[in-house]
Design a protein around this motif. Structure first.
Motif, PDB file in Angstrom:
ATOM      1  N   THR A   1       0.693  -1.173  -0.016  1.00  0.00           N
ATOM      2  CA  THR A   1       0.020  -0.078  -0.140  1.00  0.00           C
ATOM      3  C   THR A   1       0.847   1.325  -0.107  1.00  0.00           C
ATOM      4  O   THR A   1       2.225   1.124   0.193  1.00  0.00           O
ATOM      5  CB  THR A   1      -0.906   0.019   0.987  1.00  0.00           C
ATOM      6  OG1 THR A   1       0.061   0.139   2.359  1.00  0.00           O
ATOM      7  CG2 THR A   1      -1.962  -1.381   1.207  1.00  0.00           C
ATOM      8  N   PRO A   2       0.320   2.482  -0.558  1.00  0.00           N
ATOM      9  CA  PRO A   2       1.221   3.537  -0.113  1.00  0.00           C
ATOM     10  C   PRO A   2       1.869   3.766   0.988  1.00  0.00           C
ATOM     11  O   PRO A   2       2.982   4.348   1.149  1.00  0.00           O
ATOM     12  CB  PRO A   2       0.382   4.709  -0.605  1.00  0.00           C
ATOM     13  CG  PRO A   2      -0.919   3.910  -1.502  1.00  0.00           C
ATOM     14  CD  PRO A   2      -0.861   2.736  -1.006  1.00  0.00           C
ATOM     15  N   THR A   3       1.081   3.466   2.150  1.00  0.00           N
ATOM     16  CA  THR A   3       1.714   3.659   3.659  1.00  0.00           C
ATOM     17  C   THR A   3       2.742   2.818   3.741  1.00  0.00           C
ATOM     18  O   THR A   3       3.872   3.110   4.243  1.00  0.00           O
ATOM     19  CB  THR A   3       0.471   3.526   4.585  1.00  0.00           C
ATOM     20  OG1 THR A   3      -0.446   4.536   4.465  1.00  0.00           O
ATOM     21  CG2 THR A   3       1.154   3.520   5.907  1.00  0.00           C
TER      22      THR A   3
ATOM     23  N   SER B   1       6.689   1.111  -5.856  1.00  0.00           N
ATOM     24  CA  SER B   1       5.392   0.422  -5.967  1.00  0.00           C
ATOM     25  C   SER B   1       5.619  -1.009  -6.701  1.00  0.00           C
ATOM     26  O   SER B   1       4.737  -1.801  -6.619  1.00  0.00           O
ATOM     27  CB  SER B   1       4.488   1.412  -6.651  1.00  0.00           C
ATOM     28  OG  SER B   1       5.048   1.577  -8.113  1.00  0.00           O
ATOM     29  N   HIS B   2       6.554  -1.039  -7.452  1.00  0.00           N
ATOM     30  CA  HIS B   2       7.041  -2.509  -7.882  1.00  0.00           C
ATOM     31  C   HIS B   2       7.507  -3.644  -7.067  1.00  0.00           C
ATOM     32  O   HIS B   2       7.653  -4.834  -7.396  1.00  0.00           O
ATOM     33  CB  HIS B   2       7.916  -2.263  -9.084  1.00  0.00           C
ATOM     34  CG  HIS B   2       9.272  -1.895  -8.853  1.00  0.00           C
ATOM     35  ND1 HIS B   2      10.025  -0.870  -8.751  1.00  0.00           N
ATOM     36  CD2 HIS B   2      10.451  -3.082  -8.714  1.00  0.00           C
ATOM     37  CE1 HIS B   2      10.984  -0.826  -8.299  1.00  0.00           C
ATOM     38  NE2 HIS B   2      11.446  -2.010  -8.334  1.00  0.00           N
TER      39      HIS B   2
ATOM     40  N   LEU C   1       6.494  -6.806   6.123  1.00  0.00           N
ATOM     41  CA  LEU C   1       7.742  -6.866   5.698  1.00  0.00           C
ATOM     42  C   LEU C   1       8.287  -6.908   4.550  1.00  0.00           C
ATOM     43  O   LEU C   1       7.576  -7.590   3.486  1.00  0.00           O
ATOM     44  CB  LEU C   1       8.440  -7.939   6.672  1.00  0.00           C
ATOM     45  CG  LEU C   1       8.461  -7.856   8.068  1.00  0.00           C
ATOM     46  CD1 LEU C   1       7.284  -8.777   8.468  1.00  0.00           C
ATOM     47  CD2 LEU C   1       9.481  -8.605   8.879  1.00  0.00           C
ATOM     48  N   PRO C   2       9.398  -6.183   3.832  1.00  0.00           N
ATOM     49  CA  PRO C   2       9.786  -6.419   2.536  1.00  0.00           C
ATOM     50  C   PRO C   2       9.928  -7.968   2.223  1.00  0.00           C
ATOM     51  O   PRO C   2      10.275  -8.798   3.215  1.00  0.00           O
ATOM     52  CB  PRO C   2      11.191  -5.748   2.422  1.00  0.00           C
ATOM     53  CG  PRO C   2      11.224  -4.798   3.578  1.00  0.00           C
ATOM     54  CD  PRO C   2      10.440  -5.589   4.582  1.00  0.00           C
ATOM     55  N   GLU C   3       9.676  -8.404   0.752  1.00  0.00           N
ATOM     56  CA  GLU C   3       9.779  -9.706   0.590  1.00  0.00           C
ATOM     57  C   GLU C   3      10.952 -10.328   0.725  1.00  0.00           C
ATOM     58  O   GLU C   3      11.302 -11.737   0.934  1.00  0.00           O
ATOM     59  CB  GLU C   3       9.281  -9.834  -1.007  1.00  0.00           C
ATOM     60  CG  GLU C   3       9.147 -11.209  -1.489  1.00  0.00           C
ATOM     61  CD  GLU C   3       8.545 -11.649  -3.064  1.00  0.00           C
ATOM     62  OE1 GLU C   3       8.308 -12.782  -3.299  1.00  0.00           O
ATOM     63  OE2 GLU C   3       8.870 -10.380  -3.505  1.00  0.00           O
ATOM     64  N   ASP C   4      12.193  -9.643   0.483  1.00  0.00           N
ATOM     65  CA  ASP C   4      13.578 -10.143   0.524  1.00  0.00           C
ATOM     66  C   ASP C   4      13.798 -10.489   1.939  1.00  0.00           C
ATOM     67  O   ASP C   4      14.722 -11.188   2.384  1.00  0.00           O
ATOM     68  CB  ASP C   4      14.528  -9.318   0.077  1.00  0.00           C
ATOM     69  CG  ASP C   4      14.741  -7.910   0.556  1.00  0.00           C
ATOM     70  OD1 ASP C   4      13.750  -7.296   0.806  1.00  0.00           O
ATOM     71  OD2 ASP C   4      15.727  -7.704   1.218  1.00  0.00           O
TER      72      ASP C   4
END
Length: 251
Positions: free
Chosen positions: A125-127, A136-137, A161-164
C-alpha cells in the motif's frame, strides 16, 4: 437470579441528591462486588431486567455498566452479557526493549499462541511503501495474527515486511522475530507510537470485546543495524491486560 434481582430495586441504592442515577447504580454494583454478593465470573442480570426492577431506563443502566467496564470491574462478553472481572494479571511491556509478544509472555511463564488470519505476498500500500522505503513495483509479505496468552485473546497484529526479508511468510511459527534471527535479519531498534482508541467491530470481535471498547493501538517501525526499515506492524492490544512502560533518564 429472580431473588437476586431485588438487589437492584431502586429503593436499595438510590438517594435523592446523591448524584445521577447511573452513578449511584454504578456505586451500588461496585459495592455488591466488594461485599462478595457478586463474585468473579458472576453474570449481571440483563440491562432489561435491571431497568424493569429498578424502574429506570435502559440507557441509565447502560451508562452505569459502561463506567464499570471502564473501571475494569465488569467485562462484556460478546453475545453472552456482562460479567464480574477477576483480578487478572496485567502484563507490562517495556517500550524501551525490543522483545516479541511471545518472548514477553514466555518470560512470565504464560503460554502464548498465534492464530494466523492472513498471510501472503502482496503489492505494498502507499503507507507500507513509504514506511519501508519501497517502490510500487516491490512486494511485501503480510502476516495478520491473533495473539493469545493462556488462551485469552490479547492482541491483534498486522505485520508487513519487504519480501526479501521475509520471502515465505507462511513459515512463521510462534515468533516472527525468532524467524528473523534465524535469517540474520532481526531488527535492532524500533520506533513505536501508542494511541488509545475505541475498538472497531472487527477488532472487538477478535479480542472478545464489545464494539467501541478501549484498546491500545501501537504502530511500530523496526530497523536493521544498517538503518534499513524492515518491519511495519500495526497492532491492537487489550487495555485491560496491558501496561506499556518506559524508562526515562536525565541526559
Amino acid at each position: 437470579m429472580a431473588d437476586f434481582l431485588i438487589e437492584f430495586d431502586q429503593g436499595t441504592w438510590y438517594q435523592q441528591g446523591r448524584g445521577p442515577r447511573y452513578k449511584q447504580l454504578c456505586r451500588h454494583i461496585s459495592g455488591l462486588v466488594a461485599s462478595g454478593s457478586l463474585l468473579t465470573d458472576d453474570q449481571l442480570p440483563s440491562e432489561r431486567d435491571i431497568a424493569e426492577i429498578a424502574k429506570i431506563s435502559r440507557v441509565t443502566v447502560r451508562k452505569a455498566i459502561a463506567d464499570l467496564v471502564a473501571d475494569g470491574l465488569i467485562e462484556q462478553r460478546q453475545g453472552a452479557g456482562s460479567f464480574v472481572r477477576g483480578g487478572g494479571e496485567r502484563f507490562e511491556q517495556s517500550l524501551s526493549s525490543l522483545v516479541s509478544f511471545t518472548e514477553n509472555l514466555q518470560a512470565r511463564g504464560i503460554v502464548s499462541t498465534s492464530e494466523v488470519l492472513l498471510t501472503g505476498v502482496f503489492r505494498p500500500t502507499p503507507t507500507e511503501a513509504t514506511v519501508l522505503g519501497l517502490s510500487s513495483h516491490h512486494q511485501v509479505a503480510r502476516v495478520h495474527r491473533l495473539r493469545r496468552g493462556d488462551g485469552v485473546p490479547m492482541a491483534l497484529e498486522h505485520s508487513t515486511l519487504p519480501e526479501d526479508i521475509l520471502p515465505r511468510p507462511d513459515k512463521i511459527g510462534l515468533s516472527l522475530y525468532e524467524l528473523l534471527r534465524a535469517r540474520s535479519n532481526a531488527p535492532v531498534r524500533a520506533i513505536q507510537r501508542v494511541t488509545a482508541v475505541n475498538a472497531p467491530a472487527p477488532v472487538a470481535k477478535h479480542l472478545d470485546l464489545t464494539e467501541g471498547a478501549a484498546v491500545l493501538q501501537i504502530e511500530r517501525t523496526a530497523f536493521l543495524a544498517s538503518g534499513r526499515p524492515i518491519e511495519f506492524t500495526s497492532g491492537f492490544y487489550r487495555s485491560d491486560a496491558y501496561d506499556f512502560v518506559s524508562e526515562l533518564r536525565l541526559d
